[in-house]
Design a protein around this motif. Structure first.
Motif, mmCIF file in Angstrom:
data_model
loop_
_atom_site.group_PDB
_atom_site.id
_atom_site.type_symbol
_atom_site.label_atom_id
_atom_site.label_comp_id
_atom_site.label_asym_id
_atom_site.label_seq_id
_atom_site.Cartn_x
_atom_site.Cartn_y
_atom_site.Cartn_z
ATOM 1 N N PHE A 28 0.861 -1.189 0.000
ATOM 2 C CA PHE A 28 0.000 0.000 0.000
ATOM 3 C C PHE A 28 0.899 1.241 0.000
ATOM 4 C CE2 PHE A 28 -2.613 -3.345 1.695
ATOM 5 C CZ PHE A 28 -3.877 -3.099 1.187
ATOM 6 N N ILE A 29 0.836 2.016 -1.082
ATOM 7 C CA ILE A 29 1.649 3.224 -1.221
ATOM 8 C C ILE A 29 0.749 4.451 -1.136
ATOM 9 C CG2 ILE A 29 3.128 4.554 -2.782
ATOM 10 C CD1 ILE A 29 4.172 1.928 -3.892
ATOM 11 N N SER A 30 1.057 5.344 -0.196
ATOM 12 C CA SER A 30 0.277 6.580 -0.013
ATOM 13 C C SER A 30 1.066 7.756 -0.570
ATOM 14 C CB SER A 30 -0.012 6.812 1.471
ATOM 15 O OG SER A 30 -0.791 5.759 1.992
ATOM 16 N N ILE A 31 0.398 8.562 -1.381
ATOM 17 C CA ILE A 31 1.070 9.655 -2.086
ATOM 18 C C ILE A 31 0.419 10.984 -1.739
ATOM 19 C CG2 ILE A 31 1.739 10.565 -4.342
ATOM 20 C CD1 ILE A 31 1.480 7.669 -5.410
ATOM 21 N N ASN A 32 1.204 11.897 -1.214
ATOM 22 C CA ASN A 32 0.719 13.235 -0.900
ATOM 23 C C ASN A 32 0.839 14.122 -2.137
ATOM 24 O OD1 ASN A 32 1.909 16.174 0.478
ATOM 25 N ND2 ASN A 32 -0.137 15.469 0.907
ATOM 26 N N ILE A 33 -0.235 14.861 -2.451
ATOM 27 C CA ILE A 33 -0.238 15.682 -3.670
ATOM 28 C C ILE A 33 -0.155 17.179 -3.369
ATOM 29 C CG2 ILE A 33 -1.596 13.925 -4.879
ATOM 30 C CD1 ILE A 33 -3.973 15.923 -4.694
ATOM 31 N N ASP A 34 0.108 17.545 -2.106
ATOM 32 C CA ASP A 34 0.158 18.963 -1.743
ATOM 33 C C ASP A 34 1.426 19.631 -2.265
ATOM 34 O OD1 ASP A 34 -2.266 19.186 -0.299
ATOM 35 O OD2 ASP A 34 -1.347 18.130 1.388
ATOM 36 N N ASP A 35 1.278 20.913 -2.579
ATOM 37 C CA ASP A 35 2.393 21.675 -3.134
ATOM 38 C C ASP A 35 3.107 22.446 -2.027
ATOM 39 O OD1 ASP A 35 4.153 22.781 -4.875
ATOM 40 O OD2 ASP A 35 2.761 24.236 -5.735
ATOM 41 N N TYR A 36 3.659 21.740 -1.062
ATOM 42 C CA TYR A 36 4.502 22.379 -0.052
ATOM 43 C C TYR A 36 5.602 21.408 0.355
ATOM 44 C CZ TYR A 36 0.979 20.125 2.979
ATOM 45 O OH TYR A 36 0.108 19.252 3.564
ATOM 46 N N ASP A 37 6.534 21.882 1.197
ATOM 47 C CA ASP A 37 7.752 21.106 1.434
ATOM 48 C C ASP A 37 7.470 19.795 2.171
ATOM 49 O OD1 ASP A 37 8.292 21.428 4.475
ATOM 50 O OD2 ASP A 37 7.909 23.477 3.811
ATOM 51 N N LEU A 38 8.443 18.907 2.052
ATOM 52 C CA LEU A 38 8.355 17.556 2.580
ATOM 53 C C LEU A 38 8.120 17.527 4.082
ATOM 54 C CD1 LEU A 38 8.726 14.773 1.153
ATOM 55 C CD2 LEU A 38 11.068 14.792 1.999
ATOM 56 N N GLU A 39 8.764 18.421 4.803
ATOM 57 C CA GLU A 39 8.695 18.405 6.260
ATOM 58 C C GLU A 39 7.279 18.653 6.784
ATOM 59 O OE1 GLU A 39 10.896 17.469 8.627
ATOM 60 O OE2 GLU A 39 11.980 16.785 6.857
ATOM 61 N N GLY A 45 0.301 9.922 14.039
ATOM 62 C CA GLY A 45 0.750 8.537 14.186
ATOM 63 C C GLY A 45 0.581 7.719 12.923
ATOM 64 N N PHE A 46 0.575 8.381 11.757
ATOM 65 C CA PHE A 46 0.342 7.695 10.496
ATOM 66 C C PHE A 46 1.623 7.380 9.719
ATOM 67 C CE2 PHE A 46 -3.969 10.056 10.191
ATOM 68 C CZ PHE A 46 -4.550 9.104 11.005
ATOM 69 N N TYR A 47 2.740 7.821 10.221
ATOM 70 C CA TYR A 47 3.971 7.728 9.427
ATOM 71 C C TYR A 47 4.418 6.285 9.258
ATOM 72 C CZ TYR A 47 8.676 8.646 7.756
ATOM 73 O OH TYR A 47 9.822 8.669 7.003
ATOM 74 N N ASN A 48 4.797 5.912 8.024
ATOM 75 C CA ASN A 48 5.407 4.606 7.761
ATOM 76 C C ASN A 48 6.292 4.702 6.526
ATOM 77 O OD1 ASN A 48 3.844 3.883 5.296
ATOM 78 N ND2 ASN A 48 2.109 3.853 6.714
ATOM 79 N N SER A 49 6.899 3.587 6.143
ATOM 80 C CA SER A 49 7.923 3.623 5.093
ATOM 81 C C SER A 49 7.369 3.839 3.692
ATOM 82 C CB SER A 49 8.730 2.319 5.119
ATOM 83 O OG SER A 49 7.872 1.213 4.929
ATOM 84 N N ASN A 50 6.093 3.570 3.485
ATOM 85 C CA ASN A 50 5.537 3.701 2.135
ATOM 86 C C ASN A 50 4.800 5.017 1.926
ATOM 87 O OD1 ASN A 50 6.436 1.328 0.879
ATOM 88 N ND2 ASN A 50 4.871 0.124 1.932
ATOM 89 N N GLN A 51 5.419 6.104 2.375
ATOM 90 C CA GLN A 51 4.863 7.445 2.213
ATOM 91 C C GLN A 51 5.716 8.227 1.215
ATOM 92 O OE1 GLN A 51 2.148 8.418 3.625
ATOM 93 N NE2 GLN A 51 1.836 6.885 5.221
ATOM 94 N N TYR A 52 5.035 8.874 0.270
ATOM 95 C CA TYR A 52 5.759 9.624 -0.755
ATOM 96 C C TYR A 52 5.015 10.914 -1.096
ATOM 97 C CZ TYR A 52 8.167 5.168 -1.441
ATOM 98 O OH TYR A 52 8.884 4.014 -1.235
ATOM 99 N N LYS A 53 5.758 11.813 -1.747
ATOM 100 C CA LYS A 53 5.171 13.011 -2.347
ATOM 101 C C LYS A 53 5.458 12.998 -3.832
ATOM 102 C CE LYS A 53 5.417 17.172 -0.748
ATOM 103 N NZ LYS A 53 3.998 17.556 -0.566
ATOM 104 N N LEU A 54 4.564 13.606 -4.601
ATOM 105 C CA LEU A 54 4.833 13.781 -6.023
ATOM 106 C C LEU A 54 5.980 14.772 -6.188
ATOM 107 C CD1 LEU A 54 1.167 14.132 -7.334
ATOM 108 C CD2 LEU A 54 2.645 12.134 -7.582
ATOM 109 N N LYS A 55 6.938 14.426 -7.026
ATOM 110 C CA LYS A 55 8.077 15.347 -7.229
ATOM 111 C C LYS A 55 7.653 16.553 -8.058
ATOM 112 C CE LYS A 55 12.822 15.677 -8.953
ATOM 113 N NZ LYS A 55 13.232 16.520 -7.818
ATOM 114 N N ASN A 56 7.038 16.308 -9.201
ATOM 115 C CA ASN A 56 6.507 17.386 -10.029
ATOM 116 C C ASN A 56 4.991 17.293 -9.956
ATOM 117 O OD1 ASN A 56 5.518 19.006 -12.180
ATOM 118 N ND2 ASN A 56 7.513 18.914 -13.167
#
Length: 473
Positions: free
Chosen positions: A394-405, A415-426
């Protein structure tokens, strides 16, 4: 400190409102507030979709802003992914306080202009509960339903009369308050056939009392004053969908309502084109229904026909470009096709091509801080699914246009953080390629990196059955 700030507002009001006969008419208002648990360091103030200003919060998460050359009416303030409407008139000095963890429910106004805005926020919250009740009432017969909603409307009218007698509000307030009552009532009646348990919607319409929709004769479909008003727009969407049932019935004599039907959706776009002349109202409705259809369709031929109809009717050049791009993306995301290559950024700041992360059955879901409730509910659902289906990634992808932090902090805070969290680069390009709309969109990918389902929903009743099919392929 709260008392001190309130005192400042009262002082501003007293000073600002003092004028003699030679002084110009007051045409400004003050807006200020305090935001608890802010999700950004600013609010955005706008009117009729036009941004007036971005107002920064101070070190104590407060702000004070003067609106010069005030155009009295409904304004919108936004913070993070939430927003609310306020009525501002000359000489108002309005202060609000809210907690982002319970945005609407915690919102309270003080200062000059508070009474009318507290009236509206209380009405807004009551309407949210009322809509749940209305959906239950929709299972009643038409005559019984009409009596109940008439009773609700009469109660609201009496409450407004009581408020008017006590506070003597402005004509502008009364115009908006009466519109709220009327269009909430009209909306209840328009939603009836769709919420009623029967599948034969034409039969349901024919069973209604003759005067059930008499108010339609007085509707202004091009009301510029209400064009950005939530309840008016919601009414229009259901009203047009309802009326379209009759024209759709001429093509489909079994009258079994199917909101995914191309014929029904083309009829609805045609009705909008014939009834509505106000460009802003017309373009918004055309866009809403067109993208709503496309987001659920997997038939390329039907998609292109719907797009052609939309392009022929809208005057919005921006809408034309966006809809054409979205349709092209939807048409490319077909079952059996390779998943498009987009780049993701991990929370360790590593860049990956999305295909490189897929080595087995995979679920791609998306989230945004803007859709805060979906953000929370989706992660609880995903947690449940991960336990039941350990063979699926299960891969979760954040689509917000702000910094990673910021994204990482929000996840960790819940308490949702896990290894399969990503953001769209572009973000802009990736959203176009993956056609991320609506936010509930979920993509299932087979272990060979090919698409199994380009548009499903983790909350749908069929989702777990689809997961089992993905695992067994």
């Amino acid at each position: 400190m709260k008392l001190y700030i309130t005192f400042i507002f009262i002082l501003i009001t007293l000073i600002g409102c003092k004028k003699d006969s030679n002084e110009a008419i007051v045409d400004y208002a003050y807006l200020g507030g305090e935001i608890i648990n802010p999700t950004a360091n600013y609010i955005v103030l706008s009117k009729n979709e036009t941004i007036i200003d971005t107002v920064n919060l101070d070190g104590r998460n407060r702000f004070l802003y003067k609106i010069d050359n005030l155009n009295k009416g409904i304004y919108t303030f936004r913070h993070g992914g939430e927003y609310q409407l306020i009525l501002l008139e000359p000489e108002d000095s309005l202060l609000f306080r809210l907690n982002t963890l319970d945005f609407d429910e915690s919102l309270v106004y003080s200062g000059k202009g508070a009474k009318k805005n507290n009236y509206f926020i209380n009405e807004f919250l009551e309407n949210e509960e009322e809509e749940k009740y209305i959906l239950k009432l929709c299972q009643k017969e038409g005559v019984t339903f009409q009596k109940r909603v008439d009773s609700i409307r009469n109660f609201k009218i009496k409450a407004l009369e009581s408020f008017t007698n006590k506070y003597e509000p402005s004509d502008l307030f009364l115009k908006i308050a009466n519109a709220n009552i009327d269009y909430s009532y009209y909306f209840s009646k328009e939603v009836y056939p769709f919420a009623h348990y029967g599948s034969n919607k034409i039969s349901i319409l024919k069973s209604l009392p003759e005067d059930f929709y008499n108010y339609r004769e007085t509707i202004n479909y091009n009301d510029e004053f209400l064009s950005s008003h939530h309840i008016y727009n919601k009414f229009l969407r259901y009203n047009l969908s309802n009326i379209s049932l009759n024209s759709h019935d001429q093509h489909d004599k079994n009258a079994c309502y199917d909101k995914k039907s191309l014929c029904y959706n083309l009829d609805r776009l045609t009705l909008i084109d014939s009834l509505i002349t106000n460009p802003a109202i017309k373009d918004e409705l055309l866009y809403h229904f067109a993208i709503g259809y496309l987001s659920k369709s997997k038939n390329e031929e039907h998609n292109n026909k719907l797009l052609k109809s939309y392009l022929n009717k809208t005057k919005s050049e921006k809408g034309k470009v966006m809809m054409a791009r979205y349709t092209n993306s939807i048409n490319r995301l077909k079952e059996g096709h390779e998943l498009p290559v987009v780049k993701l950024v991990s929370f360790n700041n590593d860049v990956h091509k999305i295909n490189s992360l897929i080595s087995g059955p995979t679920v791609l879901s998306f989230w945004s801080r803007t859709y805060y409730e979906h953000f929370k509910e989706s992660y609880y659902k995903l947690k449940e699914l991960k336990v039941k289906y350990p063979e699926v990634t299960f891969i979760s992808i954040n689509i917000d246009d702000y910094d990673l932090e910021k994204s990482k902090k929000l996840l960790e805070g819940h308490g949702f953080y896990n290894s399969n969290q990503y953001k769209l680069k572009n973000i802009e390009d990736a959203q176009k390629v993956l056609a991320v709309y609506p936010m509930t969109k979920t993509i299932l990918v087979k272990k060979n990196k090919k698409i199994a389902n380009s548009n499903t929903n983790i909350f749908s009743a069929e989702f777990e059955e689809q997961l089992l099919g993905l695992i067994n392929r």
